[in-house]
Design an enzyme around this catalytic site. Structure first.
Site, short mmCIF file in Angstrom:
data_model
loop_
_atom_site.label_atom_id
_atom_site.label_comp_id
_atom_site.label_asym_id
_atom_site.label_seq_id
_atom_site.Cartn_x
_atom_site.Cartn_y
_atom_site.Cartn_z
N CYS A 75 -9.93 -3.32 -10.09
CA CYS A 75 -9.45 -2.09 -9.43
C CYS A 75 -8.07 -2.29 -8.82
CB CYS A 75 -10.45 -1.62 -8.39
SG CYS A 75 -10.67 -2.76 -7.03
N ARG A 91 -10.55 4.18 -1.30
CA ARG A 91 -10.03 3.38 -0.18
C ARG A 91 -10.30 4.13 1.12
NH1 ARG A 91 -5.76 1.91 -4.16
NH2 ARG A 91 -5.51 -0.34 -4.12
N ASN A 110 -4.51 -7.12 -6.66
CA ASN A 110 -3.34 -7.05 -5.76
C ASN A 110 -3.41 -8.17 -4.72
OD1 ASN A 110 -2.97 -4.68 -7.13
ND2 ASN A 110 -3.81 -3.40 -5.51
N ASP A 111 -4.58 -8.29 -4.11
CA ASP A 111 -4.72 -9.34 -3.10
C ASP A 111 -4.97 -10.71 -3.74
OD1 ASP A 111 -4.30 -8.27 -0.51
OD2 ASP A 111 -6.09 -7.06 -0.79
N ARG A 129 -15.38 2.00 -0.82
CA ARG A 129 -15.13 0.68 -0.23
C ARG A 129 -15.14 0.83 1.28
NH1 ARG A 129 -9.66 -2.47 -1.47
NH2 ARG A 129 -8.82 -0.89 -0.06
N HIS A 134 0.82 -1.21 0.00
CA HIS A 134 0.00 0.00 0.00
C HIS A 134 0.85 1.26 0.00
CE1 HIS A 134 -3.20 -2.87 0.71
NE2 HIS A 134 -3.92 -1.98 0.05
N ARG A 193 2.47 -9.42 -0.52
CA ARG A 193 2.65 -8.34 -1.51
C ARG A 193 3.56 -7.23 -1.01
NH1 ARG A 193 -3.45 -5.75 -1.40
NH2 ARG A 193 -2.53 -3.81 -2.09
C1 PEP Z 1 -6.65 -5.13 -4.44
O1 PEP Z 1 -6.43 -5.94 -3.54
O2 PEP Z 1 -6.37 -5.34 -5.63
C2 PEP Z 1 -7.25 -3.82 -4.13
C3 PEP Z 1 -7.62 -3.00 -5.06
O3 PEP Z 1 -7.35 -3.47 -2.82
P1 PEP Z 1 -6.11 -3.04 -1.93
O4 PEP Z 1 -4.93 -2.83 -2.84
O5 PEP Z 1 -6.49 -1.80 -1.21
O6 PEP Z 1 -5.92 -4.20 -1.01
MG MG Z 2 -7.30 -5.69 -1.60
#
Ligand code: PEP
Ligand code: MG
Length: 595
Positions: free
Chosen positions: A528, A321, A480-481, A358, A214, A491
């Site tokens: 996203c 976020r 991402n997750d 979110r 992040h 990550r």
């Molecule tokens: C993701 O996980 O791809 C996402 C958009 O949420 P975050 O990066 O805030 O975990």
């Molecule tokens: Mg996420």
């Protein structure tokens, strides 16, 4: 001597400037420039802070003297003598003066900068006793900072001094002109990073962190060059060294020769020209060559970012976020009114375009507070994060739900729920939303309609799409997750960053199926995660049927350019071929892509 350090490319572009080293624990100190006529007052603030600490120590010494010789703690008395001595330290005093007078740093920034330099000197000392004095120096500086808290100087807007961007010629010929600064730290939390959003820094480097940590995401949203995972960078670079950040290659060049400086100066200008050219696409609708409309949305962290999203040509916010409203507040959470005002600001800022809020996603690498990192033995990415945290604290969750529902009275709001995996979580979430509505009804407070969506970011969710499509109006794939949990790769951990692969066949399969099933049921599906803003992925995602991308505003035009040049129908078979390959990454770069 010129040398380079390799890290992970986070945010494109080139930054050239002097290094400002900041210890992670000291980043919450304000960093801004004062005006030349404020220099004396600024030095006065540090002096007053130091005098206050000296007085404090004298008072302590007196109280020790009043104790009988038996009770008087001898060690404490000796320590106070050391602290008094350090407070007069010439290196500290003259260094702080230098940063304020010659560089126009504000008092707190000057003090912490000089502390970094002195701390390094202590680290290099052979004598163990002297080495240990570093902690004392840190303590007295912390005390001065605390004493200075009551005497903030009027904040000067963080600007390039002189209001002029230095030319490459300046950089090469004159080392003393105003030059950009790049911040180097071992680690920065996402909340720390957010603080720097309006800051003086032209680039960032951290020793730790993954590409989709992040911290990296916030750096990217600031649209300035950044490199993370640069390992020992903060130890190898010295305060004030010249540094080039190549945010495209993930490389840091320290102490560059004039020839290297000139070469990167050229690259920097090329990048700026390219960005200028992309601006021409601002008002062009994102439509493929075969007439497929694509929705380009923005990811934002704060309500003010809505302006940036609009300016970048976003057709809405695909991911707000909201957790950034909750972070860095020493555990004091925003109440309903504060949240409502923030969401309303984002909604009104988007002038009728949809805003996807979110619900809070703290935990893992987004702690509420830096001091709350006390569970290092656990695995926070698998713990009480996102919706799990919300459901564990219904009072907090209901407060947020009410605030979002109220904001929906001011424009189009979509509510997005992170990290869902279980049917029971879905049902509980929906029950809470009902309850929040009922509470507002009882209070007679206005609220508006919302669309409800789920993040698909846990493999279990991507494999239970029927369940999700039954309960939700739309899906948003958090790549991402999804990558992190599918491949079991943290990550935020640079040591396994080479295994964090968005093109792993398993990841692509989950993404492809989610898009296909969502579309088959007529439900809106977007991506996203960072994949959406990566131009090397645009055609693949188009070929898989994706028609809604949400990304950092700064990426929108580059992605739009790819879309305008693509023929989506021709990409379908090609994209399936890439997904089915043993090594999709190789396939993507070697198999000719249909135009
Ligand atoms: C993701 O996980 O791809 C996402 C958009 O949420 P975050 O990066 O805030 O975990
Ligand atoms: Mg996420």
């Amino acid at each position: 001597m010129t040398f380079s350090i390799h890290g992970l490319a986070v945010s494109r572009g080139i930054a050239i400037g002097r290094a400002v080293l900041v210890a992670s624990s000291r980043v919450d100190v304000a960093h801004y420039f004062v005006k030349p006529d404020q220099v004396d007052a600024e030095i006065g603030r540090v002096r007053a802070g130091r005098d206050a600490v000296v007085d404090e120590i004298h008072r302590l010494q007196e109280s020790i003297t009043r104790m009988g010789p038996k009770e008087a703690p001898q060690e404490l008395s000796a320590l106070l003598d050391v602290h008094l001595m350090l407070l007069q330290d010439e290196e500290l005093v003259s260094g702080v003066k230098h940063w304020i007078t010659d560089r126009l740093y504000n008092a707190e920034w000057a003090l912490t900068t000089q502390l970094e330099i002195i701390a390094r000197h202590f680290d290099e000392m052979e004598d163990a006793y002297l080495r240990e004095r570093k902690a004392d120096m840190e303590q007295i500086c912390e005390r001065i900072l605390r004493a200075m808290k009551g005497s903030q100087s009027p904040i000067v807007q963080p600007v390039q001094r002189g209001g002029r961007k230095p030319s490459q010629q300046d950089l090469l010929l004159d080392d003393t002109v105003d030059v950009p600064l790049v911040l180097i730290a071992h680690d920065l939390s996402p909340a720390d990073m957010l603080q720097f959003k309006q800051s003086v820094f032209a680039g960032f480097i951290t020793d730790v962190g993954g590409k989709t940590s992040h911290t990296a995401i916030v750096a990217r949203s600031m649209d300035i060059p950044a490199v993370v995972g640069a390992r020992t960078c903060s130890q190898l670079v010295r305060q004030d060294d010249w540094v080039i950040i190549d945010g495209d290659a993930g490389v840091v060049i320290v102490d560059p020769s004039p020839i290297i400086l000139a070469e990167y100066g050229f690259k920097q200008r090329q990048g700026e020209l390219e960005r200028g050219r992309l601006q021409r696409l601002l008002h062009t609708p994102a439509i493929t060559m075969d007439d497929q409309k694509v929705q380009l949305l923005a990811n934002i962290e704060m309500p003010e970012d809505a302006q940036v999203a609009l300016k970048a040509g976003a057709l809405g916010v695909g991911l707000f976020r909201s957790e950034f409203l909750f972070m860095g507040r020493q555990g004091r959470l925003p109440d309903e009114e504060e949240q409502y005002q923030a969401y309303k600001k984002a909604v009104e800022g988007m002038q009728g375009l949809p805003v996807t809020i979110r619900t809070v996603d703290v935990g893992a690498d987004k702690p509420l507070d830096d001091s709350v990192r006390d569970n290092a033995h656990l695995n926070p990415a698998l713990g009480l994060r996102a919706i799990r945290w919300s459901l564990a604290d219904p009072g907090m969750f209901l407060t947020q739900l009410r605030a979002i529902l109220r904001a929906a009275a001011h424009g189009k709001v979509r509510m997005l729920i992170p990290m869902l995996a279980h049917a029971s979580e879905i049902r509980q979430t929906i029950a809470h939303i009902e309850k929040a509505r009922a509470q507002l009804d009882r209070r007679g407070v206005a609220y508006g309609p919302i669309q409800l969506g789920a993040m698909i970011e846990i493999p279990a969710a991507a494999l239970s799409l029927r369940l999700f499509l039954k309960y939700f109006d739309f899906l948003s794939i958090g790549t991402n997750d999804l990558i992190q949990y599918t491949l079991a790769i943290d990550r935020a951990d640079e040591s396994v960053a080479h295994l964090y692969d968005p093109l792993h066949p398993a990841v692509l399969r989950l993404v492809a199926d989610t898009i296909a099933e969502g579309r088959a049921q007529g439900k809106d599906v977007s991506v996203c995660g960072e994949m959406a803003g990566d131009v090397t992925m645009t055609r693949l995602l188009l070929g898989l049927g994706l028609r809604s991308f949400s990304m950092h505003p700064a990426q929108i035009l580059a992605v739009k350019q790819e879309i305008l040049r693509a023929d989506a129908s021709k990409l379908e078979a090609w994209a399936q071929g890439v997904c089915d390959a043993e090594e999709p990454g190789e396939e993507l770069s070697s198999r000719p892509m249909p135009l």
